[in-house]
Design an enzyme around this catalytic site. Structure first.
Site, mmCIF file in Angstrom:
data_model
loop_
_atom_site.group_PDB
_atom_site.id
_atom_site.type_symbol
_atom_site.label_atom_id
_atom_site.label_comp_id
_atom_site.label_asym_id
_atom_site.label_seq_id
_atom_site.Cartn_x
_atom_site.Cartn_y
_atom_site.Cartn_z
ATOM 1 C CB SER A 183 9.542 66.448 40.214
ATOM 2 O OG SER A 183 10.551 65.717 40.999
ATOM 3 C CE LYS A 184 4.987 70.561 44.699
ATOM 4 N NZ LYS A 184 5.542 71.836 44.587
ATOM 5 N NE ARG A 185 12.317 62.790 42.165
ATOM 6 C CZ ARG A 185 13.546 62.797 41.676
ATOM 7 N NH1 ARG A 185 14.724 62.905 42.418
ATOM 8 N NH2 ARG A 185 13.738 63.205 40.274
#
Ligand code: GLU
Length: 488
Positions: free
Chosen positions: A259-261
């Site tokens: 994910s974006k993380r």
């Protein structure tokens, strides 16, 4: 064997994710491996979330990756290209209606007038009994004529699929995961067409895959559970089943869903960060597939040659950012200078760097900096000191120029450069000049190097001067020295 026809079926609700790019690329490799066709179908029936802008962005990313589709929307006009079009589901509603009609007439689907409130009530009742919820529709076995009458009277209805009452097992051999068995009672009667008239994904997908003569459905693992409903629809419509292969999910290095993380996740971000499409493709190909040769750097032709689904793993793939960087650096450093420069140009342009157009100069500069670059974006800070535009002396630079001895150092430096005639200094000439300045200005160490450095690049730190100076035209060196003298 039937002619292989595979498809990539993105929903245009955002950027092309690397997971989507991998699905697209595996389909592309498979199509080319078998001299088949690669089709692009746009699943845009979610009217709220799908946008033409997102579609255009995704098409742009696919083009950037060089994944040319044989059939699908034209990349510019979006007009259908191919004999099985249109390829955007939003333009195929009449086709789904016709197929739904067939199921209604054969009694394999029915109009259902259950309201949302009634369905909610059923859910709550099931919850209170601790049972999983499945719709029980009183409309399941009503005659079609009766339902049509209600519709004529203005009642709105969904079209529901009649899941066979008898419990059977649905089996298929997944090309990646092996034999999969679903009990038919895993799902209750499900909606094919919403009351708004909009068909749902599972229905469109089957109708399109069948009518577009798709032979192999290679897609993300998250669609595995949809396959049961889809097989039921295939069978009810009397369509031949394609083969299915479900690709594993992609995890970040912490083994959580990517994910974006974890940083960049869309192709567009990787492009902006200066990754090369061929490196990204090579990297994503290895997210769940490996070459029988064990090699990691593989040309696209080699991948086409070697790609097979029996080397696609069902275990989750881990996205290793460092490996991607390494791979990108390997591709980047192997590019011919002219090609590399052409790819760097947009990055320089965005940052308004003005650099010489001379190809010899560009090659020399790349020779110096290439080994320090992993991505195209890495070139910007390396080349900035060489830009003719935007030269400025930083505050730290001004502090250095304010030293007592700086003026004479910069004056001697300028005079020595002027004395050599036009062109570029060689590294040896630079070293000789530096020694001469040392003699004449009677300073050494920091007091010698720092003012020269500021007069050359505007700041007291950065790459080695003996590397930078030979890349700056003497005319520029003199102009910069004059600017520095004004601050001495
Ligand atoms: N539109 C679906 C998605 O973007 C693809 C479904 C499929 O390949 O069957 O996830």
């Amino acid at each position: 064997m039937k002619k292989v026809r595979v498809r990539f079926a993105p929903s245009p609700t955002g950027y092309l994710h690397v997971g989507g790019a991998r699905t697209a690329f595996y389909n592309y490799l498979f199509a080319h491996r078998h001299e088949g066709q690669f089709i692009l179908r746009v699943e845009d029936t979610d009217e709220e979330r799908s946008t033409e802008e997102a579609l255009r962005l995704q098409l742009k990313d696919l083009q950037w990756l060089g994944l040319k589709w044989d059939e699908g929307p034209h990349p510019e006009t979006l007009e259908p290209m191919g004999e099985f079009g249109p390829y955007r589901q939003s333009q195929r509603k009449h086709i789904y209606q016709r197929q739904a009609q067939r199921l209604l007439e054969s009694g394999q689907a029915y109009y259902c007038f259950l309201t949302d409130a009634e369905i909610e009530g059923q859910k709550e009742a099931a919850k209170a009994l601790g049972r999983p919820h499945q719709v029980q529709s009183p409309w399941r076995d009503r005659p079609l004529a009766e339902a049509l009458k209600l519709i004529e009277e203005g009642r709105s209805a969904t079209v529901r699929f009649k899941v066979p009452e008898q419990r059977t097992e649905f089996k298929f051999k997944d090309l990646v995961r092996g034999e999969i068995t679903f009990p038919s009672d895993m799902v209750g009667d499900f909606v094919l067409i919403r009351s708004s008239g909009m068909p749902v994904y599972n229905f469109c997908c089957v109708v399109d895959d069948a009518l577009m003569e798709i032979t192999h459905v290679l897609r993300a693992e998250e669609h595995l559970s949809n396959t049961l409903r889809q097989i039921m629809i295939y069978q009810a419509l009397g369509f031949e089943l394609p083969e299915f292969g479900h690709l594993s999910i992609i995890l970040g290095e912490d083994r959580q869903k990517m994910s974006k993380r974890h940083g960049a996740t869309s192709c567009n971000e990787f492009r902006e960060q200066g990754y090369l499409p061929e490196a990204l493709k090579n990297f994503i190909a290895l997210l769940g597939w490996s070459s029988p040769s064990g090699q990691e750097i593989l040309s696209q032709d080699q991948m086409i040659e070697e790609f097979s689904l029996d080397r696609v793993h069902s275990a989750p793939a881990v996205f290793d950012q460092q490996k991607l960087k390494w791979m990108n650096a390997t591709y980047l450093r192997a590019l011919p200078d002219e090609d590399l420069w052409a790819r760097l140009a947009p990055f320089f342009q965005t940052e308004a760097l003005a650099l010489p157009e001379d190809k010899g100069w560009q090659s020399r500069a790349l020779g110096v900096f290439k080994t320090s670059m992993e991505t195209l974006a890495d070139a910007v800070p390396l080349f900035r000191p060489l830009s003719q535009a935007g030269f400025a002396i930083s505050d730290e630079g001004k502090d250095v120029l304010a030293w007592d001895t700086s003026r004479s150092v910069v004056e001697e430096w300028k005079a020595a450069v002027e004395a050599t005639g036009p062109g570029f200094l060689s590294e040896e000439e630079f070293v000789r000049i530096q020694d001469a300045v040392k003699e004449k200005a009677q300073v050494k160490g920091k007091q010698l190097f720092m003012p020269i450095r500021v007069a050359v690049i505007g700041q007291p730190s950065g790459a080695e001067l003996k590397v930078l100076v030979p890349l700056l035209d003497k005319q520029i060196l003199i102009t910069r020295a004059n600017q520095a003298l004004q601050l001495c």
